[in-house]
Every structure is written in C-alpha cells, then in structure tokens.
Design a protein around this motif. Structure first.
Motif, PDB file in Angstrom:
ATOM      1  N   MET A  62      31.241  69.020  71.951  1.00 21.78           N
ATOM      2  CA  MET A  62      30.796  67.867  71.147  1.00 21.78           C
ATOM      3  C   MET A  62      29.336  68.038  70.742  1.00 21.78           C
ATOM      4  SD  MET A  62      33.059  65.273  70.620  1.00 21.78           S
ATOM      5  CE  MET A  62      32.320  63.650  70.695  1.00 21.78           C
ATOM      6  N   ASN A  63      28.509  68.534  71.665  1.00 23.06           N
ATOM      7  CA  ASN A  63      27.092  68.764  71.338  1.00 23.06           C
ATOM      8  C   ASN A  63      26.949  69.836  70.267  1.00 23.06           C
ATOM      9  OD1 ASN A  63      26.076  66.787  73.053  1.00 23.06           O
ATOM     10  ND2 ASN A  63      25.964  68.183  74.790  1.00 23.06           N
ATOM     11  N   ARG A  64      27.766  70.898  70.334  1.00 20.49           N
ATOM     12  CA  ARG A  64      27.720  71.930  69.292  1.00 20.49           C
ATOM     13  C   ARG A  64      28.108  71.340  67.939  1.00 20.49           C
ATOM     14  NH1 ARG A  64      29.509  75.116  73.659  1.00 20.49           N
ATOM     15  NH2 ARG A  64      31.724  74.781  73.186  1.00 20.49           N
ATOM     16  N   LEU A  65      29.047  70.405  67.956  1.00 11.75           N
ATOM     17  CA  LEU A  65      29.474  69.753  66.716  1.00 11.75           C
ATOM     18  C   LEU A  65      28.346  68.898  66.129  1.00 11.75           C
ATOM     19  CD1 LEU A  65      32.097  69.777  65.094  1.00 11.75           C
ATOM     20  CD2 LEU A  65      32.735  67.659  66.254  1.00 11.75           C
ATOM     21  N   ARG A  66      27.609  68.208  66.986  1.00 11.97           N
ATOM     22  CA  ARG A  66      26.474  67.395  66.527  1.00 11.97           C
ATOM     23  C   ARG A  66      25.453  68.242  65.771  1.00 11.97           C
ATOM     24  NH1 ARG A  66      27.596  65.004  71.627  1.00 11.97           N
ATOM     25  NH2 ARG A  66      28.097  62.807  71.319  1.00 11.97           N
ATOM     26  N   VAL A  67      25.276  69.463  66.204  1.00 13.30           N
ATOM     27  CA  VAL A  67      24.333  70.384  65.562  1.00 13.30           C
ATOM     28  C   VAL A  67      24.988  71.070  64.361  1.00 13.30           C
ATOM     29  CG1 VAL A  67      23.013  72.519  65.905  1.00 13.30           C
ATOM     30  CG2 VAL A  67      23.053  70.771  67.700  1.00 13.30           C
ATOM     31  N   ASN A  87      36.241  53.675  76.140  1.00 12.16           N
ATOM     32  CA  ASN A  87      34.899  53.782  75.570  1.00 12.16           C
ATOM     33  C   ASN A  87      34.476  55.242  75.381  1.00 12.16           C
ATOM     34  OD1 ASN A  87      32.841  52.366  74.387  1.00 12.16           O
ATOM     35  ND2 ASN A  87      31.617  52.252  76.263  1.00 12.16           N
ATOM     36  N   SER A  88      35.359  56.011  74.741  1.00 10.92           N
ATOM     37  CA  SER A  88      35.167  57.451  74.570  1.00 10.92           C
ATOM     38  C   SER A  88      34.043  57.777  73.599  1.00 10.92           C
ATOM     39  CB  SER A  88      36.461  58.073  74.031  1.00 10.92           C
ATOM     40  OG  SER A  88      37.521  57.885  74.935  1.00 10.92           O
ATOM     41  N   PRO A  89      33.309  58.874  73.856  1.00 10.50           N
ATOM     42  CA  PRO A  89      32.332  59.347  72.882  1.00 10.50           C
ATOM     43  C   PRO A  89      33.050  59.692  71.568  1.00 10.50           C
ATOM     44  CG  PRO A  89      32.019  60.448  74.989  1.00 10.50           C
ATOM     45  CD  PRO A  89      33.305  59.691  75.073  1.00 10.50           C
ATOM     46  N   GLN A  90      32.406  59.360  70.446  1.00  9.19           N
ATOM     47  CA  GLN A  90      33.028  59.557  69.138  1.00  9.19           C
ATOM     48  C   GLN A  90      31.976  60.011  68.133  1.00  9.19           C
ATOM     49  OE1 GLN A  90      34.150  55.901  67.103  1.00  9.19           O
ATOM     50  NE2 GLN A  90      35.871  56.934  66.114  1.00  9.19           N
ATOM     51  N   ALA A 101      36.785  63.583  55.769  1.00  5.59           N
ATOM     52  CA  ALA A 101      36.141  62.873  56.873  1.00  5.59           C
ATOM     53  C   ALA A 101      36.749  63.418  58.159  1.00  5.59           C
ATOM     54  CB  ALA A 101      36.389  61.372  56.762  1.00  5.59           C
ATOM     55  N   VAL A 102      35.958  63.430  59.211  1.00  7.46           N
ATOM     56  CA  VAL A 102      36.452  63.877  60.518  1.00  7.46           C
ATOM     57  C   VAL A 102      36.093  62.827  61.558  1.00  7.46           C
ATOM     58  CG1 VAL A 102      34.397  65.255  61.079  1.00  7.46           C
ATOM     59  CG2 VAL A 102      36.593  65.792  62.160  1.00  7.46           C
ATOM     60  N   ASP A 103      37.019  62.590  62.467  1.00  2.87           N
ATOM     61  CA  ASP A 103      36.834  61.668  63.586  1.00  2.87           C
ATOM     62  C   ASP A 103      37.142  62.474  64.847  1.00  2.87           C
ATOM     63  OD1 ASP A 103      37.102  59.733  65.616  1.00  2.87           O
ATOM     64  OD2 ASP A 103      38.134  58.308  64.316  1.00  2.87           O
ATOM     65  N   VAL A 104      36.137  62.655  65.704  1.00  2.00           N
ATOM     66  CA  VAL A 104      36.297  63.437  66.929  1.00  2.00           C
ATOM     67  C   VAL A 104      36.007  62.524  68.117  1.00  2.00           C
ATOM     68  CG1 VAL A 104      35.539  65.479  68.214  1.00  2.00           C
ATOM     69  CG2 VAL A 104      35.494  65.491  65.706  1.00  2.00           C
ATOM     70  N   ARG A 105      36.924  62.521  69.081  1.00  4.15           N
ATOM     71  CA  ARG A 105      36.768  61.680  70.275  1.00  4.15           C
ATOM     72  C   ARG A 105      36.996  62.528  71.524  1.00  4.15           C
ATOM     73  NH1 ARG A 105      38.758  55.841  68.528  1.00  4.15           N
ATOM     74  NH2 ARG A 105      38.646  56.150  66.282  1.00  4.15           N
ATOM     75  N   LEU A 106      36.207  62.253  72.531  1.00  2.00           N
ATOM     76  CA  LEU A 106      36.307  62.963  73.795  1.00  2.00           C
ATOM     77  C   LEU A 106      36.859  62.004  74.849  1.00  2.00           C
ATOM     78  CD1 LEU A 106      35.820  65.368  75.631  1.00  2.00           C
ATOM     79  CD2 LEU A 106      33.423  64.659  75.809  1.00  2.00           C
ATOM     80  N   HIS A 107      38.086  62.254  75.281  1.00  2.00           N
ATOM     81  CA  HIS A 107      38.759  61.385  76.247  1.00  2.00           C
ATOM     82  C   HIS A 107      38.695  61.984  77.643  1.00  2.00           C
ATOM     83  CE1 HIS A 107      40.366  59.070  72.919  1.00  2.00           C
ATOM     84  NE2 HIS A 107      40.801  60.181  72.370  1.00  2.00           N
ATOM     85  N   LYS A 108      38.311  61.161  78.596  1.00  2.00           N
ATOM     86  CA  LYS A 108      38.322  61.569  80.003  1.00  2.00           C
ATOM     87  C   LYS A 108      39.753  61.595  80.521  1.00  2.00           C
ATOM     88  CE  LYS A 108      33.822  59.861  81.439  1.00  2.00           C
ATOM     89  NZ  LYS A 108      33.095  58.956  82.338  1.00  2.00           N
ATOM     90  N   GLU A 120      40.025  65.026  70.895  1.00  2.69           N
ATOM     91  CA  GLU A 120      40.932  64.612  69.822  1.00  2.69           C
ATOM     92  C   GLU A 120      40.204  64.681  68.484  1.00  2.69           C
ATOM     93  OE1 GLU A 120      43.251  60.548  68.405  1.00  2.69           O
ATOM     94  OE2 GLU A 120      41.952  60.495  70.156  1.00  2.69           O
ATOM     95  N   VAL A 121      40.814  65.375  67.516  1.00  2.00           N
ATOM     96  CA  VAL A 121      40.203  65.572  66.200  1.00  2.00           C
ATOM     97  C   VAL A 121      41.186  65.126  65.118  1.00  2.00           C
ATOM     98  CG1 VAL A 121      39.220  67.274  64.597  1.00  2.00           C
ATOM     99  CG2 VAL A 121      38.931  67.581  67.076  1.00  2.00           C
ATOM    100  N   THR A 122      40.688  64.359  64.156  1.00  2.00           N
ATOM    101  CA  THR A 122      41.492  63.992  62.993  1.00  2.00           C
ATOM    102  C   THR A 122      40.658  64.254  61.747  1.00  2.00           C
ATOM    103  OG1 THR A 122      42.638  62.266  64.228  1.00  2.00           O
ATOM    104  CG2 THR A 122      42.801  62.170  61.840  1.00  2.00           C
ATOM    105  N   VAL A 123      41.185  65.104  60.876  1.00  2.00           N
ATOM    106  CA  VAL A 123      40.533  65.390  59.596  1.00  2.00           C
ATOM    107  C   VAL A 123      41.389  64.754  58.497  1.00  2.00           C
ATOM    108  CG1 VAL A 123      39.774  67.189  57.989  1.00  2.00           C
ATOM    109  CG2 VAL A 123      39.561  67.554  60.452  1.00  2.00           C
TER     110      VAL A 123
END
Length: 139
Positions: A62-67, A87-90, A101-108, A120-123
């Motif tokens: 996720m951090n690599r994606l932010r950059v 309350n997943s990071p998105q 558009a892309v929506d990326v979520r990190l689920h525990k 989870e990724v949705t393009v």
C-alpha cells in the motif's frame, strides 16, 4: 475498454510489487447508472485481490502504491479509512485523463469469519457508449 481496464489493473499490480495468490475473474462490462438502457452506456470493472501474503507485506505494498500512483500520473483522491466495520485502510485514485479509477483496500484477517488478510483492488473505467455498428441493410 475491458482490455484497457485489465491493462490498468496490471499496472496497479506492478506498482504494488507483491507476490501472493490472486483472485482474478477478469474485467466485466456493466451498464452505467443514470442512463436509459437503450443508450447503451457502459463501464468496465475489474475487481481482484491478493491474499496468502503476510499483512505487513501488504501494508508495504500500500505504501508503494501511495508513492507509485502519483509518479504514474494518477491523482490520489482519498487516502484514509473506508468507514466499514473493519475500518480498513483505503486508497482511491483517478488516472491522469480520468479514464480509470482505482479503489484499493487492505483488510485484516478475521478469524471468526475464516477470512484471511487481503489486498482488495477494483479498477473501473469511465462510462462510455458502445460504438454504433452498421447493420447489413445499412452497409
């Protein structure tokens, strides 16, 4: 448009730079809301996820994606929590020309639901009209 959406998804996977099991049904075409069905206005949608990877590796992805997204011409619209029960990071971003558009979520991991950690990724593509093709009687 489905092929272009899958290409955008592949680029997101490259930016994540993570190895694991992937769910990949392929892109699908769906009608765009707000249009009459006779108008034939659609969008391509490609949902997929990565699992069987340690949660800390997914956080790094996720951090690599932010950059990587801004460097690749994407504008990050949201970087926070998704507001769900978990309350997943998105991260939500749009491509330079707003074609995608892309929506990326990190689920525990949720042990009670036997649900492993997942990225989870949705393009999705923008809405588009199907090209008009002449019928045999017109051509």
């Amino acid at each position: 448009m489905k092929t272009d959406t899958e290409r955008a998804s592949s680029r997101i996977l490259e930016m994540l730079d993570i190895k694991g099991e992937a769910t990949e049904p392929g892109a699908m075409t769906l009608p765009c809301s707000g249009y009459d069905s006779a108008e034939e206005v659609y969008r391509a949608r490609h949902p997929w996820g990565i699992y069987k990877v340690p949660f800390t590796d997914m956080q790094k992805a996720m951090n690599r994606l932010r950059v990587g997204l801004p460097k690749d011409g994407w504008k990050i619209i949201k970087d926070g929590r998704d507001g769900t029960q978990g309350n997943s990071p998105q991260i939500i971003a749009e491509s330079k020309g707003r074609e995608f558009a892309v929506d990326v979520r990190l689920h525990k991991e949720v042990k009670a639901e036997n649900s492993p950690p997942m990225l989870e990724v949705t393009v999705e593509s923008r809405c588009y009209r199907t090209p008009v093709t002449p019928t045999a009687s017109e051509g």
